[in-house]
Design a protein around this motif. Structure first.
Motif, short mmCIF file in Angstrom:
data_model
loop_
_atom_site.label_atom_id
_atom_site.label_comp_id
_atom_site.label_asym_id
_atom_site.label_seq_id
_atom_site.Cartn_x
_atom_site.Cartn_y
_atom_site.Cartn_z
N LEU A 1 0.84 -1.21 0.00
CA LEU A 1 0.00 0.00 0.00
C LEU A 1 0.87 1.24 0.00
CD1 LEU A 1 -2.82 -0.91 2.54
CD2 LEU A 1 -2.82 -1.12 0.05
N LEU A 2 0.52 2.18 -0.87
CA LEU A 2 1.27 3.44 -0.98
C LEU A 2 0.32 4.59 -0.64
CD1 LEU A 2 1.95 1.48 -3.65
CD2 LEU A 2 3.63 3.26 -4.07
N PRO A 3 0.36 5.11 0.60
CA PRO A 3 -0.42 6.32 0.86
C PRO A 3 0.05 7.44 -0.06
CG PRO A 3 0.42 5.37 2.90
CD PRO A 3 1.09 4.63 1.78
N ALA A 4 -0.92 8.23 -0.54
CA ALA A 4 -0.59 9.34 -1.45
C ALA A 4 -0.44 10.64 -0.66
CB ALA A 4 -1.70 9.49 -2.48
N VAL A 5 0.60 11.39 -1.02
CA VAL A 5 0.71 12.77 -0.51
C VAL A 5 0.82 13.65 -1.76
CG1 VAL A 5 2.03 14.40 0.88
CG2 VAL A 5 1.87 12.01 1.61
N ASP A 6 -0.29 14.26 -2.13
CA ASP A 6 -0.33 15.16 -3.29
C ASP A 6 -0.14 16.58 -2.78
OD1 ASP A 6 -1.09 12.82 -4.50
OD2 ASP A 6 -2.84 13.64 -5.51
N ILE A 7 0.74 17.33 -3.43
CA ILE A 7 1.09 18.66 -2.92
C ILE A 7 0.66 19.73 -3.92
CG2 ILE A 7 2.94 20.11 -2.01
CD1 ILE A 7 4.59 17.58 -1.57
N ALA A 8 -0.07 20.72 -3.42
CA ALA A 8 -0.40 21.92 -4.21
C ALA A 8 -0.18 23.13 -3.32
CB ALA A 8 -1.84 21.87 -4.70
N ALA A 9 0.50 24.15 -3.85
CA ALA A 9 0.81 25.37 -3.10
C ALA A 9 1.38 25.05 -1.71
CB ALA A 9 -0.45 26.23 -2.98
N GLY A 10 2.24 24.04 -1.66
CA GLY A 10 2.95 23.71 -0.41
C GLY A 10 2.15 22.91 0.59
N LYS A 11 0.90 22.58 0.28
CA LYS A 11 0.04 21.84 1.22
C LYS A 11 -0.28 20.45 0.69
CE LYS A 11 -0.64 25.36 3.96
NZ LYS A 11 0.48 25.50 4.87
N ALA A 12 -0.52 19.51 1.60
CA ALA A 12 -1.04 18.20 1.21
C ALA A 12 -2.52 18.37 0.90
CB ALA A 12 -0.85 17.21 2.35
N ALA B 1 2.65 19.04 -12.22
CA ALA B 1 1.84 18.27 -13.17
C ALA B 1 0.92 19.18 -13.98
CB ALA B 1 1.01 17.22 -12.42
N PHE B 2 0.40 20.23 -13.33
CA PHE B 2 -0.49 21.17 -14.03
C PHE B 2 0.29 22.23 -14.81
CE2 PHE B 2 -3.71 19.77 -10.84
CZ PHE B 2 -4.70 19.37 -11.73
N GLY B 3 1.63 22.26 -14.65
CA GLY B 3 2.45 23.24 -15.37
C GLY B 3 2.26 24.65 -14.85
N ARG B 4 2.00 24.79 -13.52
CA ARG B 4 1.74 26.13 -12.96
C ARG B 4 2.69 26.45 -11.81
NH1 ARG B 4 -3.81 23.96 -9.99
NH2 ARG B 4 -2.67 22.91 -8.33
N GLY B 5 3.86 25.77 -11.79
CA GLY B 5 4.84 26.01 -10.72
C GLY B 5 5.39 24.69 -10.21
N HIS B 6 5.90 24.71 -8.98
CA HIS B 6 6.41 23.46 -8.41
C HIS B 6 6.47 23.56 -6.89
CE1 HIS B 6 10.31 25.17 -7.44
NE2 HIS B 6 10.31 25.75 -8.63
N ASN B 7 6.76 22.44 -6.27
CA ASN B 7 6.85 22.36 -4.81
C ASN B 7 8.17 21.73 -4.39
OD1 ASN B 7 4.02 23.16 -3.69
ND2 ASN B 7 3.62 21.92 -5.52
N HIS B 8 9.26 22.12 -5.09
CA HIS B 8 10.53 21.43 -4.85
C HIS B 8 11.02 21.58 -3.42
CE1 HIS B 8 11.36 21.63 -9.48
NE2 HIS B 8 10.41 20.81 -9.15
N SER B 9 10.82 22.76 -2.82
CA SER B 9 11.42 22.92 -1.49
C SER B 9 10.73 22.01 -0.46
CB SER B 9 11.45 24.39 -1.05
OG SER B 9 10.15 24.84 -0.88
N VAL B 10 9.39 21.90 -0.54
CA VAL B 10 8.72 21.03 0.44
C VAL B 10 8.99 19.55 0.12
CG1 VAL B 10 6.42 20.95 -0.63
CG2 VAL B 10 6.62 20.73 1.81
N VAL C 1 10.50 16.72 2.63
CA VAL C 1 9.94 15.37 2.86
C VAL C 1 11.06 14.34 2.71
CG1 VAL C 1 8.36 13.61 1.98
CG2 VAL C 1 7.59 15.99 2.12
N LEU C 2 11.82 14.47 1.61
CA LEU C 2 12.85 13.47 1.33
C LEU C 2 13.97 13.51 2.38
CD1 LEU C 2 12.60 13.77 -2.48
CD2 LEU C 2 12.60 11.59 -1.27
N ARG C 3 14.27 14.70 2.91
CA ARG C 3 15.31 14.82 3.93
C ARG C 3 14.84 14.36 5.30
NH1 ARG C 3 16.88 20.03 2.38
NH2 ARG C 3 15.47 20.80 3.99
N GLN C 4 13.60 14.70 5.64
CA GLN C 4 13.17 14.54 7.03
C GLN C 4 12.41 13.25 7.31
OE1 GLN C 4 11.13 18.04 8.50
NE2 GLN C 4 12.64 19.41 7.60
N VAL C 5 11.78 12.68 6.30
CA VAL C 5 10.96 11.49 6.56
C VAL C 5 11.78 10.25 6.25
CG1 VAL C 5 8.77 10.34 6.10
CG2 VAL C 5 8.90 12.83 5.99
N LYS C 6 12.14 9.55 7.28
CA LYS C 6 13.06 8.41 7.14
C LYS C 6 12.30 7.07 7.15
CE LYS C 6 16.65 11.03 7.15
NZ LYS C 6 17.13 11.41 5.83
#
Ligand SMILES: O=C(O)c1ccccc1N[C@@H]1O[C@H](COP(=O)(O)O)[C@@H](O)[C@H]1O
Length: 248
Positions: A12-23, A63-72, A76-81
């Motif tokens: 099972l893969l819980p989804a975390v979809d991010i828009a404007a920095g929020k899940a 995905a929508f081509g309206r920006g990105h959420n690289h910093s958040v 996630v990749l740094r902090q969630v182990k």
């Protein structure tokens, strides 16, 4: 039943979809239908603490081509182990792919690029193997690209091309079911699995534990995993309950 005869488990893969920095969760992938679920780092940490092996992390703005959420996403990749990240949304060229892998994503899910840039997709499938999955996001049997706003071709023709390219895995989303809590499209999954020996991950529509049990029945036929979104956020069941059904 002996250990040997047991149906293997469903991942099972819980989804975390991010828009404007929020899940967030969308309904049928439509911009503007967001329900906000707070900080993506907290959401991902929560799923990891509850036993997720994988998280399906989506940069919706990319995905929508309206920006990105690289910093958040980096946070996630740094902090969630202790959890693997499958990253998707806006990964469409060498630069975005290398950046996603450098950030620590274990697997990249290609959508639009696999439809619009077949040669590039084939080259990265050959280069990165298991680290590349292709998202087959469909309405009926028509693929959806560019934030699911544009038609991207015929599912069966594209699947045949990707099979020839050696694609390692497919994430199959029925867009019309996504975020609707209407149950997964079992028939679609069976049809895809009949055309590939590669593992398939189901996405879209899971609403209750019976849906997880129904998907687990497909594991012997090639279903490897299932992405769970709104049902978890809405509290229809806990991840622990879902993992119990997926494993036993
Ligand atoms: O997951 C969603 O709700 C979603 C909604 C609208 C567009 C895309 C969505 N999800 C993910 O985005 C990738 C495709 O991104 P791209 O086309 O490669 O930029 C898709 O595989 C889904 O995982």
């Amino acid at each position: 039943m002996s250990e040997f005869n047991k149906t293997p488990r469903l991942v099972l893969l819980p989804a975390v979809d991010i828009a404007a920095g929020k899940a967030v969760r969308l309904t049928q992938g439509e911009a503007g239908t967001e329900t906000n679920y707070g900080d993506p780092v907290d959401a991902a940490a929560d799923w990891a603490a509850q036993g997720a092996e994988w998280i399906h992390l989506v940069d919706l703005d990319a995905a929508f081509g309206r920006g990105h959420n690289h910093s958040v996403i980096k946070k996630v990749l740094r902090q969630v182990k202790g959890v693997n990240i499958e990253l998707s949304g806006g990964i469409r060229d060498d630069e975005s792919l290398e950046s996603a892998l450098d950030m620590g994503a274990k697997r990249i899910n290609l959508g639009t690029a696999a439809l619009e840039n077949p040669e590039w997709a084939a080259s990265v499938i050959a280069q990165y193997g298991e680290a590349i999955a292709v998202g087959l996001d469909v309405r009926g049997t028509t693929l959806a690209a560019r934030g699911w706003t544009k038609d991207g071709g015929d599912l069966w023709a594209v699947l045949e091309r990707l099979e020839n390219a050696g694609c390692a895995r497919y994430v199959v989303t029925d867009v019309t079911k996504d975020g609707t809590l209407q149950g997964p499209n079992i028939e679609l999954l069976k049809q895809v699995m009949a055309r590939t020996h590669r593992p398939v991950v189901a996405s879209g529509g899971i609403s209750n534990l019976d849906d997880i049990a129904a998907l687990r029945e497909l594991v012997p036929g090639g279903l490897e995993g299932a992405i769970v979104g709104k049902a978890l956020y809405a509290g229809a069941f806990t991840l622990a309950e879902a993992l119990d059904v997926a494993r036993n």
